[in-house]
Design a protein around this motif. Sequence first.
Motif, PDB file in Angstrom:
ATOM      1  N   VAL A   1       6.254  -9.886   1.884  1.00 23.94           N
ATOM      2  CA  VAL A   1       5.995  -9.924   3.223  1.00 23.94           C
ATOM      3  C   VAL A   1       6.034  -8.524   3.857  1.00 23.94           C
ATOM      4  N   GLU A   2       7.135  -8.064   3.346  1.00 28.00           N
ATOM      5  CA  GLU A   2       7.716  -6.699   3.904  1.00 28.00           C
ATOM      6  C   GLU A   2       8.506  -5.832   3.027  1.00 28.00           C
ATOM      7  N   PRO A   3       8.028  -5.044   2.291  1.00 32.94           N
ATOM      8  CA  PRO A   3       8.977  -4.323   1.438  1.00 32.94           C
ATOM      9  C   PRO A   3      10.237  -3.554   1.893  1.00 32.94           C
ATOM     10  N   ARG A   4      10.054  -3.467   3.191  1.00 33.30           N
ATOM     11  CA  ARG A   4      11.196  -2.577   3.610  1.00 33.30           C
ATOM     12  C   ARG A   4      12.342  -3.551   4.085  1.00 33.30           C
ATOM     13  N   LEU A   5      12.278  -4.791   4.041  1.00 36.25           N
ATOM     14  CA  LEU A   5      13.084  -5.831   4.536  1.00 36.25           C
ATOM     15  C   LEU A   5      14.389  -5.461   3.887  1.00 36.25           C
ATOM     16  N   ARG A   6      15.617  -5.853   4.791  1.00 35.56           N
ATOM     17  CA  ARG A   6      16.919  -6.016   4.124  1.00 35.56           C
ATOM     18  C   ARG A   6      17.225  -7.411   3.869  1.00 35.56           C
ATOM     19  N   ILE A   7      17.408  -7.698   2.695  1.00 35.91           N
ATOM     20  CA  ILE A   7      17.748  -9.082   2.369  1.00 35.91           C
ATOM     21  C   ILE A   7      19.275  -9.216   1.746  1.00 35.91           C
ATOM     22  N   HIS A   8      19.923 -10.098   2.152  1.00 36.04           N
ATOM     23  CA  HIS A   8      21.205 -10.296   1.840  1.00 36.04           C
ATOM     24  C   HIS A   8      21.493 -11.849   1.304  1.00 36.04           C
ATOM     25  N   ASP A   9      22.743 -12.223   1.140  1.00 36.54           N
ATOM     26  CA  ASP A   9      22.868 -13.488   0.827  1.00 36.54           C
ATOM     27  C   ASP A   9      24.379 -13.902   1.133  1.00 36.54           C
ATOM     28  N   VAL A  10      24.047 -15.306   1.784  1.00 33.75           N
ATOM     29  CA  VAL A  10      25.686 -15.979   2.081  1.00 33.75           C
ATOM     30  C   VAL A  10      26.131 -16.582   0.666  1.00 33.75           C
ATOM     31  N   THR A  11      25.455 -17.342   0.048  1.00 34.49           N
ATOM     32  CA  THR A  11      25.933 -17.943  -1.380  1.00 34.49           C
ATOM     33  C   THR A  11      24.850 -18.532  -1.856  1.00 34.49           C
ATOM     34  N   HIS A  12      24.597 -18.520  -3.184  1.00 37.43           N
ATOM     35  CA  HIS A  12      23.583 -19.595  -3.801  1.00 37.43           C
ATOM     36  C   HIS A  12      24.436 -20.555  -4.763  1.00 37.43           C
ATOM     37  N   ASN A  13      25.718 -20.690  -4.670  1.00 39.48           N
ATOM     38  CA  ASN A  13      26.488 -21.418  -5.202  1.00 39.48           C
ATOM     39  C   ASN A  13      27.197 -22.699  -4.486  1.00 39.48           C
ATOM     40  N   ILE A  14      26.260 -23.068  -3.304  1.00 42.89           N
ATOM     41  CA  ILE A  14      26.359 -24.280  -2.582  1.00 42.89           C
ATOM     42  C   ILE A  14      26.305 -25.254  -3.785  1.00 42.89           C
ATOM     43  N   PRO A  15      27.481 -26.455  -3.888  1.00 50.15           N
ATOM     44  CA  PRO A  15      27.116 -27.537  -4.768  1.00 50.15           C
ATOM     45  C   PRO A  15      25.779 -28.139  -4.681  1.00 50.15           C
ATOM     46  N   PRO A  16      25.078 -28.611  -5.578  1.00 55.77           N
ATOM     47  CA  PRO A  16      23.805 -29.239  -5.545  1.00 55.77           C
ATOM     48  C   PRO A  16      23.762 -30.358  -4.558  1.00 55.77           C
ATOM     49  N   TYR A  17      22.733 -30.294  -3.961  1.00 55.44           N
ATOM     50  CA  TYR A  17      22.595 -31.344  -2.725  1.00 55.44           C
ATOM     51  C   TYR A  17      23.386 -31.562  -1.571  1.00 55.44           C
TER      52      TYR A  17
ATOM     53  N   MET B   1      12.969  -4.127  12.322  1.00 52.80           N
ATOM     54  CA  MET B   1      13.149  -5.368  11.651  1.00 52.80           C
ATOM     55  C   MET B   1      14.645  -5.754  11.680  1.00 52.80           C
ATOM     56  N   ASN B   2      14.771  -7.187  11.464  1.00 52.14           N
ATOM     57  CA  ASN B   2      16.125  -7.716  11.634  1.00 52.14           C
ATOM     58  C   ASN B   2      16.483  -8.126   9.720  1.00 52.14           C
ATOM     59  N   PRO B   3      17.687  -8.232   9.755  1.00 57.72           N
ATOM     60  CA  PRO B   3      18.306  -8.480   8.470  1.00 57.72           C
ATOM     61  C   PRO B   3      17.801  -9.956   8.142  1.00 57.72           C
ATOM     62  N   LEU B   4      17.679 -10.325   6.634  1.00 57.28           N
ATOM     63  CA  LEU B   4      17.149 -11.611   6.242  1.00 57.28           C
ATOM     64  C   LEU B   4      18.334 -12.011   5.092  1.00 57.28           C
ATOM     65  N   VAL B   5      19.035 -13.227   5.585  1.00 56.79           N
ATOM     66  CA  VAL B   5      19.977 -13.518   4.713  1.00 56.79           C
ATOM     67  C   VAL B   5      19.995 -15.040   4.275  1.00 56.79           C
ATOM     68  N   LEU B   6      19.903 -15.248   2.826  1.00 56.90           N
ATOM     69  CA  LEU B   6      19.967 -16.221   2.310  1.00 56.90           C
ATOM     70  C   LEU B   6      20.714 -16.987   1.586  1.00 56.90           C
ATOM     71  N   GLN B   7      20.510 -18.611   1.914  1.00 59.94           N
ATOM     72  CA  GLN B   7      21.617 -19.301   1.236  1.00 59.94           C
ATOM     73  C   GLN B   7      20.910 -20.663   0.522  1.00 59.94           C
ATOM     74  N   SER B   8      21.537 -20.935  -0.680  1.00 55.89           N
ATOM     75  CA  SER B   8      20.741 -21.977  -1.333  1.00 55.89           C
ATOM     76  C   SER B   8      21.782 -22.851  -2.392  1.00 55.89           C
ATOM     77  N   ASP B   9      21.349 -23.886  -2.825  1.00 56.49           N
ATOM     78  CA  ASP B   9      22.134 -24.324  -3.837  1.00 56.49           C
ATOM     79  C   ASP B   9      21.519 -24.295  -5.168  1.00 56.49           C
ATOM     80  N   PHE B  10      20.847 -23.199  -5.511  1.00 61.69           N
ATOM     81  CA  PHE B  10      19.960 -22.740  -6.429  1.00 61.69           C
ATOM     82  C   PHE B  10      20.881 -22.116  -7.805  1.00 61.69           C
ATOM     83  N   GLY B  11      21.976 -21.742  -7.275  1.00 67.09           N
ATOM     84  CA  GLY B  11      22.690 -20.956  -8.442  1.00 67.09           C
ATOM     85  C   GLY B  11      21.960 -19.717  -8.851  1.00 67.09           C
ATOM     86  N   LEU B  12      22.381 -18.973  -9.938  1.00 67.70           N
ATOM     87  CA  LEU B  12      21.831 -17.809 -10.283  1.00 67.70           C
ATOM     88  C   LEU B  12      21.264 -17.820 -11.843  1.00 67.70           C
TER      89      LEU B  12
END
Length: 279
Positions: free
Chosen positions: A27-43, A1-12
């Motif tokens: 989808v797969e409980p063993r996935l390694r999930i990471h973040d870029v950031t979720h603090n992109i300014p909206p839109y 499996m490969n890492p999954l890296v998320l980014q959004s403007d959703f905030g926390l």
Amino acid sequence: MNPLVLQSDFGLDDGAVSAMYGVAVGVEPRLRIHDVTHNIPPYDIWEASYRLAQVVSYWPTGTVFVSVVDPGVGSDRLSVVARTATGHLVVTPDNGTLTHLHAIFGITELREIDETTNRREGSEHSYTFHGRDIYAFTGARLASGAIDYEQVGPVLPLDRLVSLHVDEPRLVDGTVRGTIDALDVRYGSLWTSIPRELFLELGVSHGDRMQLRVTRNDRVVHSNQMRFVPSFAAVELGESLLYVNSLDRMAVAINRGSYARAFDLGTGNGWKVALGLVV
């Protein structure tokens, strides 16, 4: 499996990011999930585009990125997965988010997501949270190996890729010119589009005094002189400096201060910078 890296403007502040995590783990409980950031300014598609380019090359080949800054959700904009020349996959709306990746690293293939097969079961009548129902789901399937890239959907011609307008940095009449691409958000430094190699064509050395001019809508909004130095430690507290940032591009800062806040400066293709040697 490969890492999954998320980014959004959703905030926390609510459960949106957690819902994306939940879909991916489903989808797969063993996935390694990471973040870029979720603090992109909206839109802010430009910011999303830049932050992907800031980090992608530091992740292993095969890493799958999901970027969701999607003011056009529910419109006719396409959902795509791009393969980069660095060997990464990016799941995103085709709305300009891939601009800096394509300009800096290159995108070698683009596929439209077939939403009849690559969509969370039971979400067929939901039109406002594609980040959860399509992008996190498809990204998790790719990262886990449940599908391969060819199963994403049909190939799109690369000239179909939606890109934001970007001015190429250039050397003109003894000055290097570019844009303020982004801020070092926490510290307020200005990160320009000017590569170090192009800047050095001015014949400058550490310690040289440089003239900075910032224009917006063809009007000078800021002007300052500062030294080109290797690091913040080379100047006094509160002093301005020009240095090479972690992306090998020219940046402007105040030692222990926010340059952007001090002079009310912003980012994007409308913010132009020019650097010249003071003689």
